[in-house]
Design a protein around this motif. Structure first.
Motif, mmCIF file in Angstrom:
data_model
loop_
_atom_site.group_PDB
_atom_site.id
_atom_site.type_symbol
_atom_site.label_atom_id
_atom_site.label_comp_id
_atom_site.label_asym_id
_atom_site.label_seq_id
_atom_site.Cartn_x
_atom_site.Cartn_y
_atom_site.Cartn_z
ATOM 1 N N ILE A 46 0.862 -1.190 0.000
ATOM 2 C CA ILE A 46 0.000 0.000 0.000
ATOM 3 C C ILE A 46 0.892 1.232 0.000
ATOM 4 N N ARG A 47 0.621 2.143 -0.909
ATOM 5 C CA ARG A 47 1.368 3.394 -0.971
ATOM 6 C C ARG A 47 0.383 4.553 -0.837
ATOM 7 N N GLU A 48 0.749 5.556 -0.043
ATOM 8 C CA GLU A 48 -0.107 6.721 0.177
ATOM 9 C C GLU A 48 0.420 7.899 -0.627
ATOM 10 N N VAL A 49 -0.478 8.549 -1.357
ATOM 11 C CA VAL A 49 -0.144 9.711 -2.169
ATOM 12 C C VAL A 49 -1.138 10.820 -1.848
ATOM 13 N N GLN A 50 -0.654 11.905 -1.318
ATOM 14 C CA GLN A 50 -1.503 13.057 -1.004
ATOM 15 C C GLN A 50 -2.767 12.652 -0.231
ATOM 16 N N TYR A 100 -7.000 -10.945 -2.414
ATOM 17 C CA TYR A 100 -6.222 -9.870 -1.800
ATOM 18 C C TYR A 100 -6.858 -8.501 -2.029
ATOM 19 N N ALA A 101 -7.602 -8.344 -3.124
ATOM 20 C CA ALA A 101 -8.338 -7.098 -3.317
ATOM 21 C C ALA A 101 -9.372 -6.916 -2.212
ATOM 22 N N ALA A 102 -10.055 -8.011 -1.851
ATOM 23 C CA ALA A 102 -11.023 -7.936 -0.758
ATOM 24 C C ALA A 102 -10.324 -7.599 0.561
ATOM 25 N N GLU A 103 -9.146 -8.152 0.753
ATOM 26 C CA GLU A 103 -8.387 -7.853 1.975
ATOM 27 C C GLU A 103 -7.977 -6.391 2.021
ATOM 28 N N LEU A 104 -7.581 -5.854 0.861
ATOM 29 C CA LEU A 104 -7.239 -4.430 0.804
ATOM 30 C C LEU A 104 -8.457 -3.566 1.111
ATOM 31 N N VAL A 114 -8.730 0.384 1.554
ATOM 32 C CA VAL A 114 -8.061 0.727 0.291
ATOM 33 C C VAL A 114 -9.003 0.396 -0.861
ATOM 34 N N GLN A 115 -9.394 1.401 -1.619
ATOM 35 C CA GLN A 115 -10.346 1.216 -2.713
ATOM 36 C C GLN A 115 -9.698 1.338 -4.092
ATOM 37 N N ALA A 116 -8.558 2.026 -4.194
ATOM 38 C CA ALA A 116 -7.837 2.144 -5.463
ATOM 39 C C ALA A 116 -6.838 0.988 -5.534
ATOM 40 N N ASP A 159 -11.556 5.848 -4.200
ATOM 41 C CA ASP A 159 -11.618 5.027 -5.398
ATOM 42 C C ASP A 159 -11.086 5.788 -6.614
ATOM 43 N N VAL A 160 -10.631 5.027 -7.617
ATOM 44 C CA VAL A 160 -10.210 5.606 -8.891
ATOM 45 C C VAL A 160 -11.458 6.024 -9.668
#
Length: 556
Positions: A187-191, A229-233, A238-240, A322-323
């Protein structure tokens, strides 16, 4: 994921159908967002294969432009990041950064490539099948650092410190524990917005890697793993979500680097099985360039060898996370930009460590000899390598025929003198010539198995057979049931099903590589010298070598 008045998926599919050049996934931004959207840039590559220096021959061009070389790749990455003028660029990769590498990288167990990509700013990468070429233990060393357990430190003045980026292996599991060999996601955080990256290789990795390379590992289904793993995120808020997947597809003929012309291949069904949580897929493995929208998602591939970079722009709603918009374009890494000074220094340092062996002349060709396959699947260079392996084993081992796997031929030979480094670039896997016994019936089954694996073995000069166009292929469970192969002869003599024949292949094929399980039924295996040395010796003994005619397999 949020629901739109115009559904996200329907809109993206419409865009994918309409777009012919640059594909963009444009989404409606929901009303009432408390903050403006956050723009994030992803720069992506795949299948670098240790090409620190610009690849030669046809491999050095893409879209009609001389491309590649890590000095120029690093500069292009920097220039693309500077264009957006934001401190929010992440650089990612979809596997096969190492393995099947030119001598400059392979001689040092690909440490130079890992160092160079770290210098270039790579943040995250999925594993590819070639990351497993030297086994799980070596991959962990590549990630974590330390000197090679056998060869020691390549450069004692600069001990290997490990990767400056994180490998991800969501679907490569340690058999004993059931846990992923490396982190499944990051997981990376941007702004203030968080983006999840899931990294995977193809489920079929064990079929295309030496068995020692995947010992102690299991590989899971790509879609099932990504969805889990998407469900885990999502449970972590984490939605994006971006998937870095070392599996891909192929466009129909005529598709450009930013097209998506009737894409086929495993990636299509895999992406179709992804949950709605997954927004973007960076793919690889097939060494193709494409820029698609599949099942409502941007799906990209940047060809191979660092000749392209995919520039992906995401817009993320900070309220939902989300994106809401995504655009992608493949950018050629031309050599018309200033080379990066740090990369230039790194190449010079390892070139000096390599010493004079690289430039030693081992033979000569009278004309270019390429790996381009003809209508029956033969290529001049594949046939030449089979001839070289037969010549290396006919006297001492009594071999009467040899076969080469086409995937093991990694570069063309130009006309003129051939150096050891050029020969190594053609055959960079470090395989050994292996001679074994097959019965005539097993040989027939082996050739029928080509139509199950969809890979045509390159035969040595004494082998002849026809392919029945009306014949039926066998099955994976029973390749011998096929009726495609007719009239096998060796040295002009029909093959006797009950007789025994000494056959030479590389050690990868001898272990059943590329799905050729018939080789695992062979007996009396004898392992010889390095396959690249067999090629070098043949080039020297027959100089100048001409391209052999590709007439060993005919259409019946």
């Amino acid at each position: 994921m949020p629901r739109w008045s115009v559904s996200r998926r329907s809109l993206l599919i419409a865009v994918g159908l309409a777009a012919v050049a640059v594909v963009a996934a444009a989404l409606v931004i929901p009303r009432g967002s408390a903050r403006p959207p956050v723009d994030v840039q992803l720069l992506a590559l795949n299948d670098f294969h240790g090409n620190l220096e610009p690849p030669g021959g046809s491999s050095g061009k893409i879209d009609g432009v001389d491309a590649g070389g890590v000095e120029y790749l690093a500069t292009q990455l920097r220039l693309l990041a500077e264009q957006v003028q934001r401190p929010d660029t992440l650089t990612v990769a979809a596997g096969d950064l190492i393995g099947a590498s030119p001598l400059l990288s392979a001689a040092f167990h690909d440490e130079p490539t890992i160092e160079a990509l770290g210098l270039a700013g790579l943040d995250l990468a999925s594993v590819g099948n070639h990351e497993f070429d030297e086994g799980a233990g070596e991959l962990l060393r590549i990630q974590n650092g330390g000197c090679h357990p056998v060869d020691g430190c390549a450069d004692p003045a600069h001990p290997y410190a490990g990767a400056g980026f994180q490998y991800l292996s969501a679907n490569a599991f340690v058999t004993a524990s059931g846990e992923p060999l490396l982190p499944p996601y990051a997981i990376r955080e941007v702004q203030g917005v968080r983006i999840g990256f899931i990294g995977m290789t193809l489920e079929g990795t064990p079929d295309i890697v030496t068995q020692s390379g995947v010992a102690g590992l299991d590989f899971g289904d790509e879609a099932e793993t990504a969805n889990r793993y998407a469900a885990e995120l999502q449970e972590q808020g984490v939605q994006a979500i971006v998937v870095l997947l070392h599996e891909g597809g192929t466009q129909a003929g005529g598709g450009g680097i930013n097209d998506c012309a009737n894409l086929t291949g495993p990636i299509v069904d895999i992406v179709g099985g992804f949950s709605d949580a997954i927004d973007v897929v960076v793919s690889g493995h097939t060494h193709q360039a494409y820029n698609c929208v599949l099942d409502g998602r941007v799906v990209t591939s940047a060809s191979s060898f660092g000749r392209l970079v995919t520039d992906i722009d995401l817009r993320v709603d900070p309220s939902s996370g989300d994106v809401v918009e995504a655009h992608a374009r493949n950018v050629v890494v031309g050599r018309d930009v200033a080379p990066d000074a740090a990369q230039k220094e790194l190449i010079g340092r390892y070139r000096a460590l390599l010493g004079p062996v690289a430039g030693k002349e081992v033979g000569e060709t009278s004309a270019p000899i390429t790996r381009t396959a003809g209508p029956t699947g033969e290529s001049p260079l594949g046939d030449l390598i089979a001839d070289a392996q037969l010549a290396a084993t006919d006297d001492e081992q009594g071999a009467v025929a040899a076969f080469m796997n086409p995937g093991g031929v990694r570069a063309d030979l130009d006309a003129g003198p051939v150096t050891y480094e050029e020969a190594f670039t053609v055959q960079p896997f470090g395989n050994y010539v292996t001679t074994l016994d097959l019965t005539g019936a097993q040989l027939d089954c082996l050739l029928e198995q080509q139509f199950v694996t969809e890979r045509v073995l390159q035969p040595s000069a004494g082998v002849r057979y026809a392919v029945r166009q009306a014949g039926a292929p066998g099955t994976a469970a029973d390749p011998c049931s096929g009726t495609k192969v007719d009239g096998i002869t060796i040295g002009g003599v029909p093959v006797d099903p009950g007789a025994t024949y000494r056959i030479t292949v590389n050690s990868f094929l001898a272990g059943g590589g590329d799905g050729f399980s018939v080789f695992t039924q062979a007996t009396n295996d004898v392992v010889g010298g390095a396959d690249v040395d067999a090629l070098a010796a043949y080039l020297g003994a027959h100089r100048p070598v001409a391209p052999p005619p590709t007439d060993r397999i005919t259409a019946g």
